[in-house]
Design an enzyme around this catalytic site. Structure first.
Site, PDB file in Angstrom:
ATOM      1  CG  PHE A  11       5.250   1.168  -1.642  1.00  0.00           C
ATOM      2  CD1 PHE A  11       5.066   2.268  -2.484  1.00  0.00           C
ATOM      3  CD2 PHE A  11       4.494   0.021  -1.868  1.00  0.00           C
ATOM      4  CE1 PHE A  11       4.127   2.231  -3.514  1.00  0.00           C
ATOM      5  CE2 PHE A  11       3.569  -0.025  -2.901  1.00  0.00           C
ATOM      6  CZ  PHE A  11       3.376   1.084  -3.711  1.00  0.00           C
ATOM      7  CG  ASP A  32      12.671  -1.461  11.963  1.00  0.00           C
ATOM      8  OD1 ASP A  32      12.268  -1.117  10.825  1.00  0.00           O
ATOM      9  OD2 ASP A  32      12.884  -2.641  12.279  1.00  0.00           O
ATOM     10  CE1 TYR A 138       3.486 -10.262   4.699  1.00  0.00           C
ATOM     11  CE2 TYR A 138       2.147 -11.249   2.955  1.00  0.00           C
ATOM     12  CZ  TYR A 138       2.565 -10.134   3.661  1.00  0.00           C
ATOM     13  OH  TYR A 138       2.071  -8.891   3.330  1.00  0.00           O
ATOM     14  CE  LYS A 142       1.094  -8.203   7.264  1.00  0.00           C
ATOM     15  NZ  LYS A 142       0.858  -6.781   7.472  1.00  0.00           N
ATOM     16  CB  VAL A 181       5.617  -7.659 -10.876  1.00  0.00           C
ATOM     17  CG1 VAL A 181       4.164  -7.321 -10.790  1.00  0.00           C
ATOM     18  CG2 VAL A 181       5.992  -8.015 -12.301  1.00  0.00           C
ATOM     19  NE  ARG A 205      -0.065 -12.706  -8.273  1.00  0.00           N
ATOM     20  CZ  ARG A 205      -0.225 -13.953  -8.714  1.00  0.00           C
ATOM     21  NH1 ARG A 205      -1.263 -14.274  -9.468  1.00  0.00           N
ATOM     22  NH2 ARG A 205       0.643 -14.895  -8.375  1.00  0.00           N
ATOM     23  CG  LEU A 264       7.337 -25.210  -6.744  1.00  0.00           C
ATOM     24  CD1 LEU A 264       6.998 -26.099  -7.933  1.00  0.00           C
ATOM     25  CD2 LEU A 264       8.358 -25.880  -5.850  1.00  0.00           C
TER      26      LEU A 264
HETATM   27  N1  LIG Z   1       2.897  -3.723  -1.199  1.00  0.00           N
HETATM   28  C1  LIG Z   1       1.859  -4.540  -1.349  1.00  0.00           C
HETATM   29  O1  LIG Z   1       1.446  -4.856  -2.484  1.00  0.00           O
HETATM   30  C2  LIG Z   1       1.131  -5.076  -0.131  1.00  0.00           C
HETATM   31  C3  LIG Z   1       0.109  -6.013  -0.342  1.00  0.00           C
HETATM   32  C4  LIG Z   1      -0.566  -6.524   0.769  1.00  0.00           C
HETATM   33  C5  LIG Z   1      -0.259  -6.075   2.039  1.00  0.00           C
HETATM   34  N2  LIG Z   1       0.745  -5.180   2.213  1.00  0.00           N
HETATM   35  C6  LIG Z   1       1.033  -4.744   3.605  1.00  0.00           C
HETATM   36  O2  LIG Z   1       1.150  -3.325   3.635  1.00  0.00           O
HETATM   37  C7  LIG Z   1       2.110  -2.945   4.625  1.00  0.00           C
HETATM   38  C8  LIG Z   1       3.127  -1.993   4.026  1.00  0.00           C
HETATM   39  O3  LIG Z   1       3.813  -2.659   2.957  1.00  0.00           O
HETATM   40  P1  LIG Z   1       4.837  -1.902   1.991  1.00  0.00           P
HETATM   41  O4  LIG Z   1       4.702  -2.522   0.645  1.00  0.00           O
HETATM   42  O5  LIG Z   1       4.699  -0.449   2.152  1.00  0.00           O
HETATM   43  O6  LIG Z   1       6.230  -2.406   2.605  1.00  0.00           O
HETATM   44  P2  LIG Z   1       7.555  -1.620   3.017  1.00  0.00           P
HETATM   45  O7  LIG Z   1       8.588  -2.662   3.309  1.00  0.00           O
HETATM   46  O8  LIG Z   1       7.870  -0.552   2.024  1.00  0.00           O
HETATM   47  O9  LIG Z   1       7.102  -0.909   4.374  1.00  0.00           O
HETATM   48  C9  LIG Z   1       7.168  -1.536   5.628  1.00  0.00           C
HETATM   49  C10 LIG Z   1       7.739  -0.524   6.608  1.00  0.00           C
HETATM   50  O10 LIG Z   1       7.760  -1.129   7.900  1.00  0.00           O
HETATM   51  C11 LIG Z   1       9.021  -0.882   8.490  1.00  0.00           C
HETATM   52  N3  LIG Z   1       9.284  -1.993   9.417  1.00  0.00           N
HETATM   53  C12 LIG Z   1       9.532  -3.290   9.100  1.00  0.00           C
HETATM   54  N4  LIG Z   1       9.718  -4.005  10.219  1.00  0.00           N
HETATM   55  C13 LIG Z   1       9.576  -3.141  11.256  1.00  0.00           C
HETATM   56  C14 LIG Z   1       9.671  -3.281  12.665  1.00  0.00           C
HETATM   57  N5  LIG Z   1       9.951  -4.463  13.231  1.00  0.00           N
HETATM   58  N6  LIG Z   1       9.457  -2.184  13.448  1.00  0.00           N
HETATM   59  C15 LIG Z   1       9.190  -0.976  12.887  1.00  0.00           C
HETATM   60  N7  LIG Z   1       9.110  -0.793  11.551  1.00  0.00           N
HETATM   61  C16 LIG Z   1       9.307  -1.862  10.754  1.00  0.00           C
HETATM   62  C17 LIG Z   1      10.007  -0.810   7.349  1.00  0.00           C
HETATM   63  O11 LIG Z   1      11.198  -0.075   7.649  1.00  0.00           O
HETATM   64  C18 LIG Z   1       9.170  -0.108   6.280  1.00  0.00           C
HETATM   65  O12 LIG Z   1       9.308   1.299   6.357  1.00  0.00           O
HETATM   66  C19 LIG Z   1       2.687  -4.232   5.202  1.00  0.00           C
HETATM   67  O13 LIG Z   1       2.009  -4.516   6.412  1.00  0.00           O
HETATM   68  C20 LIG Z   1       2.339  -5.279   4.152  1.00  0.00           C
HETATM   69  O14 LIG Z   1       2.197  -6.570   4.731  1.00  0.00           O
HETATM   70  C21 LIG Z   1       1.456  -4.674   1.172  1.00  0.00           C
END
Ligand SMILES: NC(=O)c1ccc[n+]([C@@H]2O[C@H](COP(=O)([O-])OP(=O)(O)OC[C@H]3O[C@@H](n4cnc5c(N)ncnc54)[C@H](O)[C@@H]3O)[C@@H](O)[C@H]2O)c1
Length: 303
Positions: A11, A32, A138, A142, A181, A205, A264
């Site tokens: 995303f 991946d 998690y 992080k 959400v 939020r 919860l």
């Molecule tokens: N979406 C949010 O609101 C939010 C909030 C805080 C932090 N984050 C952080 O932002 C980052 C991106 O989140 P997102 O919402 O785009 O999630 P997402 O799941 O859409 O993107 C994660 C991507 O990482 C890839 N991936 C997962 N495991 C992998 C692995 N072992 N090797 C290679 N690729 C792998 C997935 O295929 C995916 O394309 C993450 O690190 C997440 O912790 C997101």
């Protein structure tokens, strides 16, 4: 600039890739494809797991100047059910990326962290220098990534900026995820399905639009903010009930959610203070929630 984006099919990562390509950078994605599936034809793609030792020689061959590290498993619930898997993906995966980045001679790593590292905040909006208090595997994994970045700066001089993301929303967010959400409401309201607000709807939020988050990453790829962490959020709290009203208005759907008992462990309130990013990165969120939701609904309608 040569930039490697891990998680660049997901995303946030895929929106970042589009922005970096538009800005004229040479972008490579390492993903991946376990949850993301977005492609930019201008960016090279390596389908690999960040835990795989073979990413070392691949990244050394690419010689990226900056690595934006977003690949992660992002589910708090999954981390509670299988903390060892969460640690392998988010801790071991991050160490593997950092080691490959410094061996490849990268200048900097820009890292996606989460407001989960703050636990139950005592002050809202949460300052970027607030004490961390991870309350899930998690959050712990992080935060561990943040600590490794600091260690790599001290040990190897590998620059970093940590971006602590609040609730990101926008085009390409999956409605399957627990964090999305906005996408869950959007998807349900556009297809006439029932929507649920947990508790009395007063939980808050801090919703930040994905283009704004991507702008923060793009800025952090420069020399600014080395060795620092910034909150990327708006500082504004939006209640679940208000969010439903805004998504329903953008979708042209009735504003009639069902109410179910609170879940919860859900935090009653969250928002982060982005002010240090104004000064440190020259960053400001440019989209208010109504504008961001309009763009999100327009994308969901056309997708
Ligand atoms: N979406 C949010 O609101 C939010 C909030 C805080 C932090 N984050 C952080 O932002 C980052 C991106 O989140 P997102 O919402 O785009 O999630 P997402 O799941 O859409 O993107 C994660 C991507 O990482 C890839 N991936 C997962 N495991 C992998 C692995 N072992 N090797 C290679 N690729 C792998 C997935 O295929 C995916 O394309 C993450 O690190 C997440 O912790 C997101």
């Amino acid at each position: 600039m040569r930039v490697l984006v891990t998680g660049g099919a997901g995303f946030i990562g895929s929106n970042l890739v589009d922005r970096l390509v538009r800005d004229g950078h040479e972008v490579t994605v390492l993903d991946d494809l376990s949850s993301g599936g977005n492609r930019n034809p201008e960016a090279r793609l390596h389908v690999m797991d960040v835990r795989d030792p073979a990413i070392g020689p691949v990244i050394e061959g690419l010689r990226p100047e900056v690595v934006c590290h977003l690949a992660a498993q992002i589910s708090v619930r999954r981390s509670v059910a299988d903390p060892a898997l969460d640690a392998r993906l988010n801790v071991e995966g991050t160490v593997n990326v950092l080691e490959a980045a410094r061996r490849a001679g990268a200048r900097k790593v820009v890292y996606a962290s989460s407001v989960a590292v703050y636990g139950r905040p005592r002050v809202i909006p949460v300052p970027a220098d607030a004490a961390t208090d991870p309350r899930s595997p998690y959050a712990a994994s992080k935060l561990s990534g943040e600590i490794y970045l600091s260690a790599y700066l001290g040990l190897h001089g590998l620059e970093y900026t940590t971006l602590v993301l609040s609730n990101v929303y926008g085009p390409r967010q999956s409605p399957e995820g627990e964090a999305g959400v906005v996408s869950i409401f959007t998807d349900a309201l556009l297809s006439g399905r029932r929507t649920v607000v947990y508790g009395d709807g007063s939980q808050t939020r801090d919703y930040v639009f994905v283009d704004d988050v991507v702008d923060g990453f793009a800025r952090a790829c420069g020399p600014e903010g080395n060795g620092r962490r910034f909150n990327l959020g708006t500082g504004v709290q939006t209640t679940d009930r208000r969010l439903h009203t805004l998504v329903a208005a953008a979708a042209g759907a009735p504003d009639e959610p069902a109410f179910e008992p609170p879940r919860l462990g859900d935090l009653p309130a969250m928002a982060v203070d982005p002010a240090p990013a104004f000064e440190g990165l020259g960053w400001r969120p440019a989209h208010d929630l109504a504008a961001g939701l309009k763009a999100t609904v327009a994308w969901a309608t056309s997708a």
